[in-house]
Design a protein around this motif. Sequence first.
Motif, PDB file in Angstrom:
ATOM      1  N   ILE A 212     -39.818 -69.152  -7.859  1.00 41.29           N
ATOM      2  CA  ILE A 212     -39.074 -68.504  -8.946  1.00 41.29           C
ATOM      3  C   ILE A 212     -39.140 -66.991  -8.795  1.00 41.29           C
ATOM      4  CG2 ILE A 212     -39.021 -68.132 -11.445  1.00 41.29           C
ATOM      5  CD1 ILE A 212     -40.118 -71.000 -11.747  1.00 41.29           C
ATOM      6  N   GLY A 213     -40.322 -66.490  -8.440  1.00 38.25           N
ATOM      7  CA  GLY A 213     -40.478 -65.046  -8.313  1.00 38.25           C
ATOM      8  C   GLY A 213     -39.607 -64.458  -7.226  1.00 38.25           C
ATOM      9  N   LEU A 217     -36.318 -62.142  -7.909  1.00 44.46           N
ATOM     10  CA  LEU A 217     -36.338 -60.763  -7.435  1.00 44.46           C
ATOM     11  C   LEU A 217     -35.217 -60.487  -6.441  1.00 44.46           C
ATOM     12  CD1 LEU A 217     -37.904 -58.075  -7.495  1.00 44.46           C
ATOM     13  CD2 LEU A 217     -39.282 -58.956  -5.607  1.00 44.46           C
ATOM     14  N   LEU A 218     -35.057 -61.358  -5.451  1.00 45.44           N
ATOM     15  CA  LEU A 218     -34.068 -61.117  -4.400  1.00 45.44           C
ATOM     16  C   LEU A 218     -32.645 -61.342  -4.904  1.00 45.44           C
ATOM     17  CD1 LEU A 218     -35.953 -62.713  -1.388  1.00 45.44           C
ATOM     18  CD2 LEU A 218     -35.822 -60.318  -2.059  1.00 45.44           C
ATOM     19  N   TYR A 219     -32.452 -62.309  -5.784  1.00 43.61           N
ATOM     20  CA  TYR A 219     -31.119 -62.490  -6.361  1.00 43.61           C
ATOM     21  C   TYR A 219     -30.731 -61.275  -7.191  1.00 43.61           C
ATOM     22  CZ  TYR A 219     -27.209 -64.439  -8.974  1.00 43.61           C
ATOM     23  OH  TYR A 219     -25.965 -64.655  -9.521  1.00 43.61           O
ATOM     24  N   GLY A 220     -31.701 -60.728  -7.917  1.00 39.67           N
ATOM     25  CA  GLY A 220     -31.423 -59.533  -8.691  1.00 39.67           C
ATOM     26  C   GLY A 220     -31.032 -58.357  -7.825  1.00 39.67           C
ATOM     27  N   VAL A 234     -32.176 -58.933 -15.632  1.00 44.42           N
ATOM     28  CA  VAL A 234     -32.883 -60.110 -16.149  1.00 44.42           C
ATOM     29  C   VAL A 234     -33.483 -60.912 -15.005  1.00 44.42           C
ATOM     30  CG1 VAL A 234     -32.585 -62.313 -17.344  1.00 44.42           C
ATOM     31  CG2 VAL A 234     -31.501 -60.255 -18.254  1.00 44.42           C
ATOM     32  N   SER A 235     -32.712 -61.078 -13.927  1.00 41.79           N
ATOM     33  CA  SER A 235     -33.195 -61.844 -12.779  1.00 41.79           C
ATOM     34  C   SER A 235     -34.433 -61.195 -12.167  1.00 41.79           C
ATOM     35  CB  SER A 235     -32.084 -61.951 -11.729  1.00 41.79           C
ATOM     36  OG  SER A 235     -32.543 -62.636 -10.591  1.00 41.79           O
ATOM     37  N   MET A 236     -34.392 -59.877 -11.977  1.00 40.96           N
ATOM     38  CA  MET A 236     -35.546 -59.188 -11.395  1.00 40.96           C
ATOM     39  C   MET A 236     -36.745 -59.232 -12.342  1.00 40.96           C
ATOM     40  SD  MET A 236     -34.120 -55.936  -9.198  1.00 40.96           S
ATOM     41  CE  MET A 236     -32.911 -55.340 -10.370  1.00 40.96           C
ATOM     42  N   LEU A 237     -36.504 -59.133 -13.639  1.00 45.78           N
ATOM     43  CA  LEU A 237     -37.596 -59.190 -14.605  1.00 45.78           C
ATOM     44  C   LEU A 237     -38.289 -60.549 -14.562  1.00 45.78           C
ATOM     45  CD1 LEU A 237     -38.857 -57.346 -16.763  1.00 45.78           C
ATOM     46  CD2 LEU A 237     -37.400 -58.479 -18.455  1.00 45.78           C
ATOM     47  N   VAL A 238     -37.500 -61.629 -14.527  1.00 46.22           N
ATOM     48  CA  VAL A 238     -38.072 -62.974 -14.428  1.00 46.22           C
ATOM     49  C   VAL A 238     -38.840 -63.115 -13.118  1.00 46.22           C
ATOM     50  CG1 VAL A 238     -37.511 -65.421 -14.190  1.00 46.22           C
ATOM     51  CG2 VAL A 238     -36.349 -64.037 -15.920  1.00 46.22           C
ATOM     52  N   ILE A 240     -40.287 -60.758 -11.257  1.00 44.77           N
ATOM     53  CA  ILE A 240     -41.532 -59.976 -11.273  1.00 44.77           C
ATOM     54  C   ILE A 240     -42.595 -60.675 -12.120  1.00 44.77           C
ATOM     55  CG2 ILE A 240     -42.562 -57.805 -12.046  1.00 44.77           C
ATOM     56  CD1 ILE A 240     -39.906 -56.449 -11.276  1.00 44.77           C
ATOM     57  N   ALA A 241     -42.175 -61.205 -13.285  1.00 46.56           N
ATOM     58  CA  ALA A 241     -43.131 -61.909 -14.157  1.00 46.56           C
ATOM     59  C   ALA A 241     -43.719 -63.128 -13.443  1.00 46.56           C
ATOM     60  CB  ALA A 241     -42.434 -62.341 -15.448  1.00 46.56           C
ATOM     61  N   ALA A 242     -42.873 -63.874 -12.720  1.00 50.01           N
ATOM     62  CA  ALA A 242     -43.367 -65.058 -12.001  1.00 50.01           C
ATOM     63  C   ALA A 242     -44.324 -64.666 -10.880  1.00 50.01           C
ATOM     64  CB  ALA A 242     -42.186 -65.855 -11.439  1.00 50.01           C
ATOM     65  N   ILE A 243     -44.028 -63.568 -10.198  1.00 47.01           N
ATOM     66  CA  ILE A 243     -44.909 -63.113  -9.114  1.00 47.01           C
ATOM     67  C   ILE A 243     -46.260 -62.673  -9.670  1.00 47.01           C
ATOM     68  CG2 ILE A 243     -45.215 -61.289  -7.386  1.00 47.01           C
ATOM     69  CD1 ILE A 243     -42.239 -61.524  -6.793  1.00 47.01           C
ATOM     70  N   VAL A 244     -46.249 -62.005 -10.827  1.00 47.49           N
ATOM     71  CA  VAL A 244     -47.512 -61.597 -11.454  1.00 47.49           C
ATOM     72  C   VAL A 244     -48.335 -62.819 -11.832  1.00 47.49           C
ATOM     73  CG1 VAL A 244     -48.509 -60.485 -13.484  1.00 47.49           C
ATOM     74  CG2 VAL A 244     -46.632 -59.372 -12.267  1.00 47.49           C
ATOM     75  N   LEU A 245     -47.686 -63.830 -12.432  1.00 48.44           N
ATOM     76  CA  LEU A 245     -48.405 -65.056 -12.782  1.00 48.44           C
ATOM     77  C   LEU A 245     -48.938 -65.753 -11.536  1.00 48.44           C
ATOM     78  CD1 LEU A 245     -46.050 -66.496 -15.570  1.00 48.44           C
ATOM     79  CD2 LEU A 245     -48.308 -65.436 -15.878  1.00 48.44           C
ATOM     80  N   PHE A 246     -48.147 -65.739 -10.471  1.00 51.94           N
ATOM     81  CA  PHE A 246     -48.587 -66.329  -9.203  1.00 51.94           C
ATOM     82  C   PHE A 246     -49.840 -65.617  -8.686  1.00 51.94           C
ATOM     83  CE2 PHE A 246     -48.577 -65.892  -4.564  1.00 51.94           C
ATOM     84  CZ  PHE A 246     -48.664 -67.216  -4.164  1.00 51.94           C
ATOM     85  N   ALA A 247     -49.824 -64.288  -8.714  1.00 51.87           N
ATOM     86  CA  ALA A 247     -50.978 -63.523  -8.217  1.00 51.87           C
ATOM     87  C   ALA A 247     -52.228 -63.807  -9.044  1.00 51.87           C
ATOM     88  CB  ALA A 247     -50.652 -62.031  -8.234  1.00 51.87           C
TER      89      ALA A 247
END
Length: 649
Positions: A212-213, A217-220, A234-238, A240-247
């Motif tokens: 998802i991250g 990010l790349l679609y955005g 919105v796409s980049m925000l989602v 980034i949030a998913a990447i943070v949760l992943f980390a």
Amino acid sequence: MPSAPSAPHAARKPGPMIAVAAAAAFLATFNETFLNVALAPIMADFGIGVATAQWLATGYMLTAAVFVPVSGFFYRRFPTRALFAGVVGLMLLGSLIGALAPTFPILLGGRLLQAIGTGLLIPIGMNITVAASPREKLGLYMGIMGAMTTIGPSVSILVSGALLEVTTWRTLMWVFAALCAIVLFAGAAVLRTLITLGRPRLDVLSAALIAIGLVGLLYGVSTAFSGALAMAFVSMLVGIAAIVLFALRQLRASDPLLNLSPFANPRFTLGVLMVMATLTIVFAMNIAIPIFLQSAQGQSSLDAALTVAPAILLSAVVAPFAGRAFDRSGIRPLAATGFVLIGAFALLVAWAAGGSSLLLIAALYVPLIAGTALVVGPVQTFALSQLSREQSPHGVTVFGTGFQVAGCVGTAIATGVYGAVTAARASSGIAAADAAVTGFRSVGLLVAIIALAGVVMAFAAVRSAARASAAPVAPAALASADGGAGALAPLIARDVFTLSPEQTVLEALQMFAVRGISGAPIADRNGRLVGFLSDGDVMRYLAAEHSLARGMFTVAASTGGAPGASEDDALSVAMRDLMQLPVMRLGERRVITIPADASMTEAVAALADAHLKKVPVVDGKRMVGIVSRSAINRSAVAAYLEQKLPQLV
């Protein structure tokens, strides 16, 4: 419960395995742009628009990026030969589906199957190279891998442009299927497992979060220049949030999908950023130049491809030499020089776009791509050499993910900036050709800015490496407390047992046993220090390359040197391996040293900060002795007792 580990063996002839890994890396990146120049005939055949057809490129990159992070799980779980065959076979299947596709959705499905293979194949190939390469030739082999991953997208434009002059786009899929078959059979013939396998669990939630991250990010980024800014945001925000949760999940997991510990090393982090910046530039220029030449100057796809061909060929030649240069001199002279060449000649190529000479653009593009060859391979080697053997597969996965991200970002910003600037200039009344020149020059300026940031990162990496390999300097206030310079002289052992670079590891172990030492400096014939080998280096190698290493030494010790039959066989295999292994293969090249006039505090700092038992003492480049932790401890205790014992009594 973990499985019994496999029994990997050292790659005594790594050449064939690395050749297959390089071919696989080339194959994967070659396919990323192979179909791009065929979008127009595909649109005509299926009656679709550009917004639909572009998913053959965008969807491919996004899918590949999603599957890179899970490649480490597969590499550690399955035998290398079977895994390689399965991944390449998936690409072959996707090619056959695409070649026979009666509708666009089926063609897209085949293309996405190819993308899954690409996302897995690049990091698998890099892992094979890192595991199989002798340490003293790692720079050379990683340079070759860097060349293959860099020139793959460029060569594909040239080949596909030539083929489309005489045949249809379906032939491209058949040609790629044939290439997949060749690489698959080569891998089946020469590959073998070089690591200890286990049964890691696939963290599905982590895989979903990183998917998802990256997609968000790349679609955005890819839609930011299309005018749909709200959707892009919105796409980049989602994402980034998913990447943070992943980390956060990886930091808390006992067996993370992607071990983020390599990022704790600043030199590794700088290396990743430098390689991503370089690949962003490669993808940006390789799509901007053909678009400009075809849309603004009316050149054919073949002529546009031939314009970039000389640079492609030269980069394949430069990359191995850059790897050899890294093996000799490190990163210092290469990365900054490469980024300077990229930035300077990006501006010159942009300037030449105002004329009509394809030859001039081609000539100026050569040193730009040569600059990327000076960066990618050496910097990858530099960054991965900062990691432990356990961290290396995760570091490779990070680089593989970065490659796909850089490809998406480079393609998106090049086409976006070019299109936006060209449209803006044309709407202001400027002629279409002149507007296109301005758009292309804007891309060149952007590339130069990225290259300038690369120069800054290169100098930061060099400084960080220098600080890591140099002994810390004691504060002036402390220097006087231990007698200042010269106070260490009585503790320097001048009669030092040394190894020569020509000796084998087994000979070194024999010397360790006879002399009762745990390590020794490696010095050349002129007495210059070139490395250091410790018994810990040898044990780590045996534990990684010979699955019974721990067990056979334990049994030998507990039975008074009389291991059983299986342990004896394993020990014999290991000893024969060490008999052929030069000490420089395992020895540490970047040795921490202190000068002959160092103070006691400087010596203590060098030993403590690097967790060393002993440190060589040098006068210029020449080694004059060695100082051990035990010698300093004995001296300190003796001095304390001499001063304080009368008071205590």
